[in-house]
Design a protein around this motif. Structure first.
Motif, mmCIF file in Angstrom:
data_model
loop_
_atom_site.group_PDB
_atom_site.id
_atom_site.type_symbol
_atom_site.label_atom_id
_atom_site.label_comp_id
_atom_site.label_asym_id
_atom_site.label_seq_id
_atom_site.Cartn_x
_atom_site.Cartn_y
_atom_site.Cartn_z
ATOM 1 N N VAL A 225 0.852 -1.189 0.000
ATOM 2 C CA VAL A 225 0.000 0.000 0.000
ATOM 3 C C VAL A 225 0.888 1.239 0.000
ATOM 4 N N GLU A 226 0.609 2.146 -0.921
ATOM 5 C CA GLU A 226 1.371 3.393 -1.002
ATOM 6 C C GLU A 226 0.563 4.465 -0.296
ATOM 7 N N VAL A 227 1.155 5.028 0.746
ATOM 8 C CA VAL A 227 0.417 5.853 1.696
ATOM 9 C C VAL A 227 1.246 7.064 2.108
ATOM 10 N N THR A 228 0.588 8.013 2.772
ATOM 11 C CA THR A 228 1.289 9.151 3.370
ATOM 12 C C THR A 228 0.786 9.360 4.788
ATOM 13 N N VAL A 229 1.632 9.923 5.637
ATOM 14 C CA VAL A 229 1.241 10.263 6.998
ATOM 15 C C VAL A 229 0.226 11.407 6.940
ATOM 16 N N ASN A 230 -0.845 11.285 7.688
ATOM 17 C CA ASN A 230 -1.943 12.264 7.733
ATOM 18 C C ASN A 230 -2.704 12.337 6.412
ATOM 19 N N GLY A 231 -2.401 11.435 5.470
ATOM 20 C CA GLY A 231 -3.097 11.442 4.186
ATOM 21 C C GLY A 231 -2.781 12.630 3.315
ATOM 22 N N GLY A 237 -5.180 14.722 -1.504
ATOM 23 C CA GLY A 237 -4.291 13.876 -0.717
ATOM 24 C C GLY A 237 -4.281 12.424 -1.146
ATOM 25 N N ASN A 238 -3.514 11.640 -0.413
ATOM 26 C CA ASN A 238 -3.305 10.215 -0.673
ATOM 27 C C ASN A 238 -3.977 9.364 0.401
ATOM 28 N N THR A 239 -3.882 8.074 0.232
ATOM 29 C CA THR A 239 -4.346 7.152 1.270
ATOM 30 C C THR A 239 -3.564 7.413 2.559
ATOM 31 N N SER A 240 -4.270 7.438 3.664
ATOM 32 C CA SER A 240 -3.669 7.747 4.962
ATOM 33 C C SER A 240 -3.002 6.501 5.560
ATOM 34 N N LEU A 241 -1.728 6.604 5.870
ATOM 35 C CA LEU A 241 -0.981 5.495 6.470
ATOM 36 C C LEU A 241 -1.652 5.015 7.748
ATOM 37 N N GLU A 242 -1.990 5.954 8.617
ATOM 38 C CA GLU A 242 -2.511 5.568 9.934
ATOM 39 C C GLU A 242 -3.868 4.870 9.823
ATOM 40 N N GLU A 243 -4.652 5.234 8.811
ATOM 41 C CA GLU A 243 -5.957 4.595 8.660
ATOM 42 C C GLU A 243 -5.807 3.128 8.245
ATOM 43 N N ILE A 244 -4.961 2.865 7.252
ATOM 44 C CA ILE A 244 -4.760 1.475 6.823
ATOM 45 C C ILE A 244 -4.120 0.659 7.948
ATOM 46 N N ALA A 245 -3.133 1.230 8.637
ATOM 47 C CA ALA A 245 -2.453 0.505 9.715
ATOM 48 C C ALA A 245 -3.429 0.113 10.819
ATOM 49 N N MET A 246 -4.323 1.037 11.193
ATOM 50 C CA MET A 246 -5.246 0.743 12.290
ATOM 51 C C MET A 246 -6.426 -0.128 11.843
ATOM 52 N N ASN A 277 4.142 22.425 8.391
ATOM 53 C CA ASN A 277 3.231 23.524 8.698
ATOM 54 C C ASN A 277 1.840 23.262 8.126
ATOM 55 N N MET A 278 1.374 22.035 8.266
ATOM 56 C CA MET A 278 0.073 21.647 7.713
ATOM 57 C C MET A 278 -0.801 21.084 8.824
ATOM 58 N N PRO A 279 -1.788 21.853 9.298
ATOM 59 C CA PRO A 279 -2.624 21.384 10.411
ATOM 60 C C PRO A 279 -3.385 20.110 10.052
ATOM 61 N N VAL A 280 -3.602 19.274 11.062
ATOM 62 C CA VAL A 280 -4.440 18.085 10.899
ATOM 63 C C VAL A 280 -5.868 18.475 11.256
ATOM 64 N N GLN A 281 -6.817 18.178 10.374
ATOM 65 C CA GLN A 281 -8.200 18.554 10.659
ATOM 66 C C GLN A 281 -8.662 17.876 11.949
ATOM 67 N N PRO A 282 -9.404 18.567 12.789
ATOM 68 C CA PRO A 282 -9.768 18.023 14.105
ATOM 69 C C PRO A 282 -10.492 16.676 14.048
ATOM 70 N N ALA A 285 -9.629 10.951 11.022
ATOM 71 C CA ALA A 285 -9.613 9.623 11.631
ATOM 72 C C ALA A 285 -8.247 9.321 12.222
ATOM 73 N N ILE A 286 -8.208 8.709 13.354
ATOM 74 C CA ILE A 286 -7.030 8.217 14.079
ATOM 75 C C ILE A 286 -6.242 9.338 14.752
ATOM 76 N N VAL A 287 -5.826 10.385 14.016
ATOM 77 C CA VAL A 287 -4.878 11.368 14.565
ATOM 78 C C VAL A 287 -5.465 12.756 14.782
ATOM 79 N N GLY A 288 -6.731 12.991 14.420
ATOM 80 C CA GLY A 288 -7.342 14.293 14.696
ATOM 81 C C GLY A 288 -7.540 14.496 16.184
ATOM 82 N N ARG A 289 -7.526 15.739 16.628
ATOM 83 C CA ARG A 289 -7.619 15.984 18.077
ATOM 84 C C ARG A 289 -8.964 15.557 18.641
ATOM 85 N N ASN A 290 -9.989 15.413 17.792
ATOM 86 C CA ASN A 290 -11.302 14.972 18.265
ATOM 87 C C ASN A 290 -11.522 13.473 18.073
#
Length: 498
Positions: A225-231, A237-246, A277-282, A285-290
């Motif tokens: 799977v070819e993925v990026t951190v935070n998608g 964007g690309n497939t989110s690494l953390e989503e596939i991993a979890m 310098n790219m905020p993660v949307q709240p 999935a997996i890594v948002g503050r909410n």
């Protein structure tokens, strides 16, 4: 079929193509080492022929990283492949990723070519790359919109030419999950020799289906799977690494094994957000503050009785709340260093001393210093050595009072001062700044982000300026949002080419 799922991380290549997210070589090495700790199998470190900076980054990452395969992207062009092989010279495990567009849209409008010529060019590139390295991945760009019968012909030819991995990208994010899965299944069923190579997915999120498409591909035979951190990635964007991993970790019914150390996910996510310098949307999935926040009374009651009533993931599994050391204004350098290391940040003594002083100032203003605060402080060394720095900033504003700001700047050792009024305190400060920096600038974007919602929170400001036809991105962080805005403006100006 092998149940090992390989993670190919392209944060440093596809992810870095996001405007304003460019990293220097030192930052790329820092992130590559974190990806190694996370357990990714392949790191796509860059596109070496595209620029001297990309070449140097691939070369230095090859030296710095121990066990993951280092991959370099190329077009199906001999010069690209030669440059990639040279950049990979120091890699312990190396891969060249070459390919060409295969959809009729790309063949006609991008290459002004024919299907047969496209196959010939792809075969020539794979054969040439295979003479230079043992591991060659072929990408069929826009495979998502390539008809399956022709795609099967392409993949069969590339396997015969020596490809060890075949990448089936949904380049435009067009496919539906069942459609993409069926495409992978068609290749599994109709391409001779495909059982001897690894099928890879590379999905984009234009219609919000990158993760679903990737999972569908895996369920039908893909094992990379070819993925990026935070998608992150181009466009949506690309497939989110953390989503596939979890997904793999949570769904015990999936007979898949990975090398990902999920407890490093949060630290890696924060590092990427901070460095780029790219905020993660709240609500990410997996890594948002909410992601683990519950506001509904019914949900809160259930979680208090048993977390699994509404949480399918233990926060500790992704590295949340795994550090019991609480940082306050009375904490010493050792505690700060330990906490930063747990977040994946390792500073030398000089940088630690600088960050520690900034930490003490922040701790005096805030009730709680968060991990995000610390990562922002640790990232402020990005701005050291800049041509322009802020000596002081003072703003007077209030109800029925026209805001007035005075500012002092250090420009290459010379000190300048100016004052101005404005429609608001931020406008007044920027107007004063422009009196000193008298250059044509047009504000294109201005974004304010508060990390934890508190009135004493550290505010992050992202801006985009246009100067002489070019766009520049700046970032600032401060408990005073006016100061953060000016810092972001100065960060932009420091990047001007002329």
């Amino acid at each position: 079929m092998n149940d090992r799922l390989y993670f190919f991380d392209t944060t440093l290549r596809d992810g870095e193509q996001v405007p304003g997210c460019q990293l220097n070589t030192v930052e790329k090495i820092q992130l590559a080492k974190q990806l190694e700790l996370l357990g990714v199998d392949i790191i796509e470190a860059g596109f070496p022929v595209s620029s001297p900076g990309d070449f140097q980054s691939v070369q230095e990452i090859s030296k710095a990283v121990t066990w993951p395969t280092i991959c370099a992207l190329t077009r199906a062009v001999q010069k690209d492949i030669d440059v990639a092989a040279e950049a990979l010279a120091f890699a312990k495990r190396k891969r060249i990723h070459t390919g060409i567009g295969t959809s009729d849209m790309h063949i006609k409008y991008k290459f002004n070519s024919t299907r047969e010529e496209i196959i010939e060019r792809g075969v020539a590139a794979v054969k040439y790359a295979r003479n230079l390295v043992d591991d060659v991945e072929f990408y069929a760009e826009d495979a998502g919109r390539t008809d399956n019968e022709f795609l099967a012909r392409v993949i069969e030819a590339m396997i015969k030419a020596g490809a060890t991995v075949v990448n089936i990208p949904d380049t435009t994010g067009y496919c539906m999950p069942q459609e993409f899965g069926a495409k992978i299944k068609y290749l599994v069923d109709h391409v001779p020799g495909i059982e001897n190579v690894i099928i890879s997915t590379h999905c984009h999120n234009d219609l919000g289906m990158a993760t679903a498409n990737t999972l569908s591909g895996v369920l039908n035979g893909a094992r990379q799977v070819e993925v990026t951190v935070n998608g992150i990635g181009e466009r949506a964007g690309n497939t989110s690494l953390e989503e596939i991993a979890m997904i793999v970790k949570c769904r015990k019914d999936l007979p898949l094994a990975t090398n990902i150390n999920t407890t490093k996910i949060c630290a890696t996510s924060r590092m990427v957000s901070n460095l780029m310098n790219m905020p993660v949307q709240p609500n990410k999935a997996i890594v948002g503050r909410n992601a683990f926040a519950h506001s509904s009374g019914i949900h809160q009651d259930g979680v208090l009785k048993n977390a699994q009533t509404y949480e399918i993931i233990d926060p500790k599994d992704i590295g949340l709340d795994d550090n019991s050391i609480v940082l306050t204004a009375r904490s010493g350098r050792a505690a700060l260093k330990h906490h930063l290391q747990s977040l994946g940040v390792d500073l030398d003594q000089e940088k630690l001393d600088t960050v520690y002083q900034q930490f003490l100032q922040l701790a005096d203003k805030k009730k709680d210093v968060t991990d995000d605060d610390l990562l922002i402080l640790a990232g402020t060394h990005r701005n050291t050595g800049r041509h322009i720095t802020i000596d002081y900033l003072q703003v007077v504003s209030g109800v029925n009072v026209r805001p007035v700001a005075s500012i002092g700047l250090n420009i290459a050792g010379e000190h300048f001062e100016a004052a101005a009024s404005g429609t608001g305190p931020v406008d007044a400060a920027i107007c004063a700044l422009k009196k000193i920096i008298n250059r044509p600038m047009v504000m294109k974007e201005f974004t304010i982000q508060s990390i934890n919602k508190g009135s004493d929170d550290l505010g992050k400001v992202h801006i985009q300026l246009e100067h002489n036809g070019d766009l520049y991105y700046g970032f600032g962080a401060h408990t005073d949002i006016i100061a953060a805005s000016v810092e972001a403006y100065v960060d932009c100006i420091n990047k001007f080419r002329n």
